[in-house]
Design a protein around this motif. Structure first.
Motif, PDB file in Angstrom:
ATOM      1  N   ALA A 129      21.700  21.478 -23.927  1.00 31.86           N
ATOM      2  CA  ALA A 129      22.362  20.165 -23.804  1.00 31.86           C
ATOM      3  C   ALA A 129      23.942  20.544 -24.262  1.00 31.86           C
ATOM      4  CB  ALA A 129      21.786  19.181 -24.773  1.00 31.86           C
ATOM      5  N   HIS A 171      17.728  11.467 -20.299  1.00 33.44           N
ATOM      6  CA  HIS A 171      18.455  12.631 -20.567  1.00 33.44           C
ATOM      7  C   HIS A 171      17.583  13.765 -20.260  1.00 33.44           C
ATOM      8  CE1 HIS A 171      20.957  15.771 -22.397  1.00 33.44           C
ATOM      9  NE2 HIS A 171      19.648  16.058 -23.260  1.00 33.44           N
ATOM     10  N   GLY A 208      17.184  14.391 -16.357  1.00 34.56           N
ATOM     11  CA  GLY A 208      18.441  15.011 -15.912  1.00 34.56           C
ATOM     12  C   GLY A 208      19.084  13.951 -15.308  1.00 34.56           C
ATOM     13  N   ASP A 260      23.484  13.624 -18.602  1.00 34.49           N
ATOM     14  CA  ASP A 260      23.701  14.765 -19.277  1.00 34.49           C
ATOM     15  C   ASP A 260      25.227  14.836 -19.593  1.00 34.49           C
ATOM     16  OD1 ASP A 260      23.319  17.042 -20.481  1.00 34.49           O
ATOM     17  OD2 ASP A 260      23.336  18.242 -18.476  1.00 34.49           O
ATOM     18  N   THR A 281      24.278  13.330 -25.693  1.00 31.45           N
ATOM     19  CA  THR A 281      23.870  14.286 -26.953  1.00 31.45           C
ATOM     20  C   THR A 281      23.840  13.906 -28.236  1.00 31.45           C
ATOM     21  OG1 THR A 281      23.977  16.084 -25.217  1.00 31.45           O
ATOM     22  CG2 THR A 281      23.756  16.638 -27.465  1.00 31.45           C
TER      23      THR A 281
END
Length: 412
Positions: free
Chosen positions: A33, A314, A317, A320, A325
């Motif tokens: 990440a 997340h 995919g 991202d 994050t």
């Protein structure tokens, strides 16, 4: 999902660990990440224990008092709604008893010192409360729908015995939903932090996605859909019978646990119109109480499920980026704290919205004060009796001493 480190998402990260509480069985499959060097992490080891401590103290006192009032009240006043509320309070109380362990866990830097069994039990209570709370609130909403929209059809089915059976089924369903997390939660040594953490160890990536989807769908979306349908139907029904004339001809729900053997007739309705305003106020009060509990649950748990859904996107995919994050790592534990605060808010809603609850609480307080007063008077009487006996004994002892002095003075 407890806000504790997954740590394995970013092997070179020195920021606060992720709050997803997950460890993959196959480390090579862990997705990388992007990091946010300019975004400061939330100090979890100080903020979370403080919030948990406040929630634990206030929630435990409030729910314990609510359980005492709802369980020890007059049997004639026990209703189906109160049966569901009692089980909801028990669910919140069981979970709140595990919060001191999690607060200590955070304050020690994600190091678990209470053993494997305590790790599994505390994690199970967390997920059990997450599912049981929304299931009982859904039951309360369905009960309000049946009582107000279909009072005659539901008159024979809405009693406390059936409500208790439903509560048992709800506990079984909540335990079944939380069983995978109970089986997967265990102690793992995190090399990045050099601690033994209480985490959920997913065998593979599909387990993570499946349990997260189950949490969002079964623990939030489906119950929210059912609750919305119930209150939408209740709102339409109340708007349709808003006029005074219509209210006189509309049946009112039976709130007691004891079924009535006779249905109302138009003549009975005409003779009892003077009592309808009071009954309507009681129905409206119960409706507001349940509505406040539902709204509080939505406001407390909606942010957490939004972050959980963001984590799902997340993981597959679809999202991202740096802010995703940071949000997952820092907002999951904070939104989880907001969700936990619902356990402390519910008894406050019962107390300030429900007049019957306040009345029963006042009666119990008066009874407790009367018992304490009677005990104090009894203790005072015993003390006075002891003082009287002691004074009598002292006088007798003084008389004996006087007699001894007289005998000594008259002796040759």
């Amino acid at each position: 999902m407890m806000a504790i480190p997954s740590g394995l998402f970013a092997s070179n990260s020195t920021s606060a660990p992720s709050s997803a509480s997950e460890v993959y069985g196959n480390v090579s499959s862990v997705p990388t990440a992007p990091l946010c060097p300019d975004w400061l992490p939330v100090p979890m080891t100080t903020v979370i224990p403080a919030i948990y401590s406040v929630i634990c103290v206030l929630g435990t006192l409030g729910n314990a008092l609510a359980v005492y009032v709802l369980a020890c009240g007059n049997p004639l006043t026990r209703t189906v709604a109160n049966t569901f509320m009692l089980n909801l309070c028990v669910s919140d109380l069981l979970f709140l008893l595990s919060l001191p362990f999690w607060a200590s866990y955070y304050s020690r830097g994600y190091s678990w010192h209470f053993g494997q069994v305590a790790c599994k039990i505390c994690g199970a209570l967390l997920h059990l409360n997450l599912y049981a709370s929304i299931f009982f609130i859904t039951c309360m909403s369905v009960d309000r729908y049946l009582a107000i929209v279909h009072p005659f059809l539901s008159q024979r089915s809405r009693d406390c015995e059936r409500a208790r059976i439903v509560c048992v089924l709800v506990w079984v369903l909540a335990f079944a939903c939380s069983a995978p997390n109970l089986a997967l939660r265990d102690l793992h040594h995190l090399k990045e932090l050099n601690v033994t953490a209480c985490v959920i160890s997913y065998p593979d990536h599909n387990w993570l996605l499946t349990l997260n989807w189950m949490k969002v769908i079964l623990g939030f979306l489906l119950p929210l859909l059912g609750i919305s349908c119930c209150y939408g139907a209740i709102g339409r029904h109340l708007l349709a019978y808003r006029g005074p004339a219509r209210l006189q001809n509309s049946p009112l729900p039976q709130e007691g646990c004891f079924r009535s053997e006779q249905t109302q007739t138009p003549s009975v309705c005409q003779n009892s119109c003077s009592a309808r305003p009071t009954m309507a106020q009681g129905v409206e009060r119960i409706l507001w109480t349940v509505g406040a509990v539902v709204m509080a649950f939505f406001l407390c748990w909606f942010p957490f499920h939004c972050v959980t859904f963001l984590n799902i996107l997340h993981e597959v995919g679809w999202l991202d980026s740096c802010w995703v994050t940071w949000t997952i790592r820092n907002l999951t534990p904070l939104t989880l704290c907001l969700g936990f605060s619902n356990s402390a808010i519910n008894p406050v809603l019962y107390c300030f919205v429900g007049n019957h609850f306040r009345g029963r609480l006042a009666d119990l307080c008066k009874g407790l004060c009367a018992c304490l007063k009677a005990h104090g008077e009894q203790h005072s009487q015993k003390r006075d009796s002891f003082s009287t006996r002691l004074s009598s004994f002292s006088r007798k002892l003084s008389d004996l001493k006087d007699l001894a002095i007289v005998d000594t003075s008259v002796s040759p």
